[in-house]
Design an enzyme around this catalytic site. Structure first.
Site, mmCIF file in Angstrom:
data_model
loop_
_atom_site.group_PDB
_atom_site.id
_atom_site.type_symbol
_atom_site.label_atom_id
_atom_site.label_comp_id
_atom_site.label_asym_id
_atom_site.label_seq_id
_atom_site.Cartn_x
_atom_site.Cartn_y
_atom_site.Cartn_z
ATOM 1 N N LYS C 78 75.037 7.125 21.776
ATOM 2 C CA LYS C 78 75.181 9.060 21.716
ATOM 3 C C LYS C 78 76.630 9.656 22.389
ATOM 4 O O LYS C 78 76.024 9.934 23.573
ATOM 5 C CB LYS C 78 74.040 9.685 20.960
ATOM 6 C CG LYS C 78 73.843 10.542 20.145
ATOM 7 C CD LYS C 78 72.701 11.359 20.018
ATOM 8 C CE LYS C 78 72.731 12.165 18.991
ATOM 9 N NZ LYS C 78 71.330 13.421 18.863
ATOM 10 N N SER C 159 70.797 14.032 13.992
ATOM 11 C CA SER C 159 71.818 14.367 13.949
ATOM 12 C C SER C 159 72.084 13.218 14.611
ATOM 13 O O SER C 159 73.496 12.860 14.982
ATOM 14 C CB SER C 159 71.723 15.491 15.350
ATOM 15 O OG SER C 159 71.047 15.102 16.842
ATOM 16 N N SER C 183 65.595 14.156 15.965
ATOM 17 C CA SER C 183 67.336 13.226 15.347
ATOM 18 C C SER C 183 67.220 12.432 15.433
ATOM 19 O O SER C 183 68.229 11.562 15.962
ATOM 20 C CB SER C 183 68.005 14.145 16.425
ATOM 21 O OG SER C 183 68.420 15.462 15.519
#
Lengths: 503, 95, 492
Positions: C78, C159, C183
């Site tokens: 990420k 997210s 998330s």
């Protein structure tokens, strides 16, 4: 001594109310939350870690030594040590503040209330005043901006960014520039004794924010709510300047009020060249710091062992040392002078250790203050760079104590040791006494011979003495000593002279 | 509590985010909507409740006072939009 | 999906070790999948050469019998994790071009364990979002499509949307995610994969771009429960550079996996039955209870009375911390700089206006407001008190049960654009996920089934502090019984 500092205004007398927030750089190898060095004077941005530069994802880890030093400082002013404290963020934007917040302690400081006792007159215990300390908290220093390197740019050096500071917040307990000066000097002495701050104001290791307000004498009581509006003059970096700020601010505020104006609560800056303060920012554009607990850090909880070790590591502090010196028969003034700074106090303590004659302590104190300090002052030297080492001073004083040399000769010897051109700079006193033949003599034959010469050459004065003008005795002592080049044992000389004159 | 244009402008200034009048006007109802929603917390009885200080109960660890970082000026300055002579450069600040 | 890219990490590991294929073959297949999957917009940076270098090192290690736990496994990272020398932007324009001279602890541990990095994964800007639409790189597209005759692009959730989409579409064997208020779990549910947020403090936050420090926690996202256990074992561990890191040994979660739940009680919180949640989600929840009962667990009803206040609490605390954490993006030391009117304040305001997107600005504004003079106690202190109550709810509930089962999200994946105009509707996505975040508890999403549109739905397990094993085991029991083998049909 009472608070007799008054501003004479057109409409009456005014009193000044002073509080100081002292920022003291903690003595530590590494920064408060990173492993970068704290030393003064490094190349720009070389003592900066990724944490200090607030790179994304960097996190603070507190340095035990900084916490320990602040705790010890708190203990040295008999303050309450909070076993549970925590760090808060103080949010504001500035080019010297990489994180966009300073990690500080607002809600739960490490150290609570304490006090510092100052003597307004060093000769007078009755002049003691106690200045309350509200709190000591630990926080990060900011970086430094350089404005003179480029016409349109300022340069940012983050070497100081993250260095640990103690903010020592006094109560508004001071009433004169003198008191503020005494408080600052005493606080500096304590920090240096404890070893938590080097107290070097020139290098910025210690600086003060000066809060000043005025109120009419005989006005409302001393509760804070009844104080006048205060101004805060930031970052004042010498005792003298702090006192100048107070004098200037007090006068300025009185004039302002008497002219019908009002003091604005604002932050001001001191201009040392002009000796005045000026507005930095007013309350309207004051910061809203949005303090909140730093979520990157957990509450700081101190263990008993940690606190015990802090306490055990505290040295003898100035007040205790002064009392001990006075107990040795040293005058109050001398004791105050000797204990005013940790270096002189250490010198003197080591001297007493080397001398091993407690009964000689008052003489040693006199010698250190009038001879050594006097000469160091004249030659612009610091006690840490004294050409007369503690061992040599002890040797010299032993020579006096055991009657080998007189005090007069001792003075000569010290002067030789301190004079770079004497050929004896830094020499041991015994060696100087020997090579220069300065040993005191109790040889009555030699002394009698000199006395006889002096009396023979001054028959008129001998007659006057015998007629009752006994004050002339000193004259004969002086003349004989001079003839002996100062080397006669004073006691023997006195005794022989008295005998001769009585004959 | 609700915010007006002046408050939003003040908050934008505190947060150092440049905003046009139109930006501000658009944000006023948005923020009020969110604030109105979070204000339901006012109804929760928190008498005698301490604010949470640590998500997982543990003590703050302290680091030893050792210099083990720094001396990485090039790395520190590598991403700077404007670095000059070993410094970060910013528009002149007048103090 | 090629044969290699459809394999679970556990299978890649054993196949590679037994010599069925080389690490280079695996990396090559994934690099090709990443390149072919650009329509999903899952990656912000592709690093095929890094993946290949790790693969070659793995192949060499196999020859020299020097294998590491993740040798031969290519992962996506990420973009919130700082990766040395590789652009790290947190999905934001304000960090455009930022190449960290450091590696986050978690991604560093994965690399040290032999994993290869395929690239950086797209995400909501600064992890603020539940649909990936706040990314400066544009939204990630879910590989899933509704079976409704339409062709609407769906969100992979957020997210960690890039992570979810990449794993679901076979562009990465596994991925790192971060979870501040759901998330990891919500995108895992939307994409039909597994994702676990461990106990706060298990994974070091050092080198992860901070959103809300008291909530942020890294975790793995992968196809299976076992894969999550494998990755989490490497990612977790004490880090002296993070003051909130837990100084505890890392349990052997993989070898501890067991779906035998005899003697355990599963708590069903009555407050999680909320209005407006589709019937099929409640139905799946009931099915989940039955699966767990079948595995030996005894269902008990529990109460988490302050659940209803969790989202407002979160939307005070997280923006407050974020408003401060994001103050460092000021155009001075890295990232974007806009000069504005020439002064320093102008530089700050212009840089931040140009660098932050709308949702980040909104949250920074909210956070600044709730911390500002006069409002701090009413908002922030109040929220931290309610947070204490929420945590207490869980503590009391765990007197009666060993873990908790809820749905992961109140809906299946929605279409891009559906909720982007209504912040609160968007925030409500995390209604089931946020309480565990506020309490710092381990929680996991595991696929349970499909909805009427053939979109994945997730079940959510919350465990006691430090009991990741309990969460993983319950998830495993569900995984075994749900038989979720659905994969999105390739359209990209």
């Amino acid at each position: 001594m009472v608070n007799d500092y008054r501003i004479q205004g057109d409409t009456g007398e005014w009193e000044v109310v002073i509080g100081l927030e002292v920022h003291a750089q903690v003595v530590s190898n590494a920064k408060l939350f990173s492993g970068a060095a704290t030393a003064f004077g490094a190349e720009p941005n070389t003592q900066v870690s990724l944490v200090d530069a607030a790179m994304p994802g960097m996190l603070p880890v507190p340095n035990r030594e900084c916490i320990r030093q602040a705790v010890r400082t708190g203990m040295a002013i008999d303050a309450k040590i909070n076993r549970w404290s925590r760090f808060d963020r103080k949010n504001y934007f500035y080019a010297d503040l990489p994180q966009g917040y300073q990690i500080s302690q607002l809600y739960h400081p490490l150290v609570g209330e304490g006090a510092v006792t100052v003597l307004l007159d060093e000769k007078d215990e009755g002049s003691a005043r106690t200045i309350g300390v509200e709190r000591i908290h630990v926080e990060q220093d900011a970086g430094k901006l350089m404005h003179d390197q480029h016409p349109t740019m300022s340069y940012v050096d983050l070497n100081r960014s993250g260095v640990a500071l103690m903010e020592i917040v006094s109560r508004p307990d001071m009433r004169s520039p003198g008191e503020a000066g005494a408080y600052l000097r005493k606080l500096r002495a304590i920090l240096r004794y404890v070893g938590s701050c080097d107290g070097n104001m020139e290098e910025g290791s210690m600086r003060a924010d000066v809060n000043v307000s005025v109120r009419r004498v005989g006005g409302p009581g001393e509760k804070e709510a009844e104080l006048g509006t205060r101004t805060e003059t930031k970052n004042v970096n010498s005792v003298r300047f702090v006192m100048a700020v107070i004098e200037h601010e007090a006068r300025r505020q009185v004039e302002l009020i008497e002219e019908g104006g009002a003091v604005a609560q604002e932050t001001r800056l001191f201009d040392p060249d002009k000796g005045v303060t000026r507005t930095l920012r007013s309350k309207e554009d004051a910061h809203d710091y949005r303090y909140f607990p730093d979520p990157d850090l957990l509450p700081l909880e101190l263990e008993d062992e940690f606190l015990a070790a802090c306490r055990a590591s505290l040295p003898e502090l100035p007040d205790a040392k002064r009392k001990r010196y006075e107990g040795l028969g040293i005058t109050a003034y001398n004791a105050a002078v000797l204990t005013a700074d940790v270096e002189s106090a250490n010198y003197f303590d080591n001297l007493l250790d080397g001398l091993q004659r407690p009964e000689f302590a008052p003489d040693a104190a006199n010698w250190v203050i009038s001879e050594l300090f006097g000469m160091l002052n004249r030659t612009g030297r610091d006690i840490s760079k004294s050409p007369i080492s503690v061992r040599q001073a002890a040797e010299l004083l032993s020579l006096i104590a055991d009657g080998t040399i007189s005090k007069t000769i001792a003075k000569q010897v010290s002067e030789l040791m301190l004079d770079e051109n004497s050929g004896h700079f830094g020499d041991d006193p015994t060696r100087i006494v020997e090579t220069r033949g300065l040993k005191q003599t109790s040889d009555t034959g030699q002394i009698d011979a000199r006395i006889d010469e002096i009396l023979a050459a001054n028959t008129d004065k001998v007659a006057q003495y015998k007629a009752g003008k006994e004050a002339l005795f000193g004259f004969f002592v002086g003349q004989t000593m001079k003839a002996m080049a100062g080397k006669a044992n004073p006691a023997v000389l006195n005794e022989r002279l008295r005998a001769k004159l009585a004959a | 509590m609700s915010v007006d244009t002046a408050t939003v402008r003040h908050i934008a200034k505190l947060a150092r985010i440049a905003m046009s009048d139109a930006d501000i006007d658009a944000l006023v109802p948005e923020l009020n909507n969110i604030l109105g929603w979070v204000e339901q917390l006012a109804a929760v009885d928190t008498e005698g409740v301490e604010p949470l200080t640590a998500v997982i109960d543990q003590k703050l660890r302290l680091r030893d006072d050792i210099i083990d970082d720094g001396n990485i000026r090039d790395e520190v300055l590598a991403n700077a939009p404007d670095a000059q002579h070993g410094f970060f450069a910013v528009p002149k600040v007048i103090e | 999906m090629s044969d290699l890219t459809s394999k679970a990490i556990a299978d890649l590991r054993s196949g590679f070790r037994s010599g069925d294929f080389s690490a280079r073959e695996v990396a090559t297949a994934y690099n090709a999948a990443v390149a072919a999957g650009r329509a999903l917009n899952a990656f912000t940076v592709e690093t095929p050469e890094i993946a290949l270098a790790a693969a070659d090192a793995a192949d060499a290690a196999r020859t020299s019998d020097d294998l590491k736990p993740l040798s031969g496994i290519p992962l996506g990272i990420k973009d919130l994790f700082a990766t040395e020398g590789v652009d790290t932007t947190a999905g934001s324009n304000i960090l455009k071009g930022f190449k960290p001279p450091y590696e986050s602890t978690v991604s560093g541990k994965l690399k040290a364990a032999g994993a290869g990095m395929l690239g950086k994964l797209n995400m909501d800007e600064f992890a603020m979002g539940s649909s990936n639409e706040t990314s400066a790189f544009g939204p990630v597209i879910s590989p899933w499509k509704r079976r409704d005759g339409g062709n609407a692009a769906l969100t992979p959730g957020g997210s960690s949307g890039g992570s979810a989409s990449a794993v679901a579409a076979g562009l990465a064997a596994g991925a790192t995610g971060t979870d501040t208020g759901g998330s990891i779990r919500q995108p895992a549910a939307f994409a039909g994969i597994c994702g676990i947020k461990p106990t706060y403090g298990r994974c070091s936050r050092w080198g992860i771009v901070s959103f809300a420090s008291s909530l942020d926690q890294a975790g793995p996202m992968a196809k299976t429960v076992r894969d999550c256990a494998i990755l989490l074992e490497v990612m977790a561990g004490f880090d002296k550079k993070d003051s909130t890191s837990l100084d505890l040994p890392v349990p052997q979660w993989e070898s501890g996996l067991s779906s035998d739940l005899k003697g355990q009680r599963v708590g069903i919180p009555r407050e999680y039955r909320i209005e407006g949640v589709p019937v099929e989600i409640d139905a799946l929840w009931d099915k989940g209870v039955e699966w767990l009962r079948d595995a030996g667990a005894e269902p008990v009803e529990i109460s988490l009375p302050h659940t209803v206040h969790a989202l407002p609490t979160y939307y005070i605390i997280a923006p407050a911390e974020a408003s401060s954490n994001l103050a460092r993006y000021d155009g001075i030391r890295y990232g974007l700089r806009e000069l504005g009117d020439g002064g320093l304040d102008g530089l700050y305001a212009s840089t931040r206006a140009a660098g932050f997107g709308a949702e980040v600005k909104r949250r920074v504004m909210i956070g600044t407001y709730v911390l500002s003079a006069g409002f701090y106690d009413a908002y922030f202190t109040k929220a931290q008190k309610v947070r204490t109550l929420i945590k207490r709810d869980f503590t009391q509930a765990f007197d009666r049960c060993d873990f908790i089962l809820t749905p992961t999200a109140p809906s299946a994946a929605f279409a891009l654009g559906d909720k982007s105009s209504d912040p609160i509707a968007m925030y409500l996505n995390d209604v089931f996920a946020v309480p565990a975040s506020l309490a710092g508890l381990p929680a996991m999403s595991v696929p349970g089934g499909l909805d009427a549109h053939r979109l994945p739905l997730g079940l959510h397990l919350i465990g006691r502090e430090l009991d990741e094993q309990g969460v993983l085991n319950a998830a495993l029991a569900i995984e075994e019984r749900a038989g979720f083998t659905h994969r999105a049909e390739k359209w990209w």
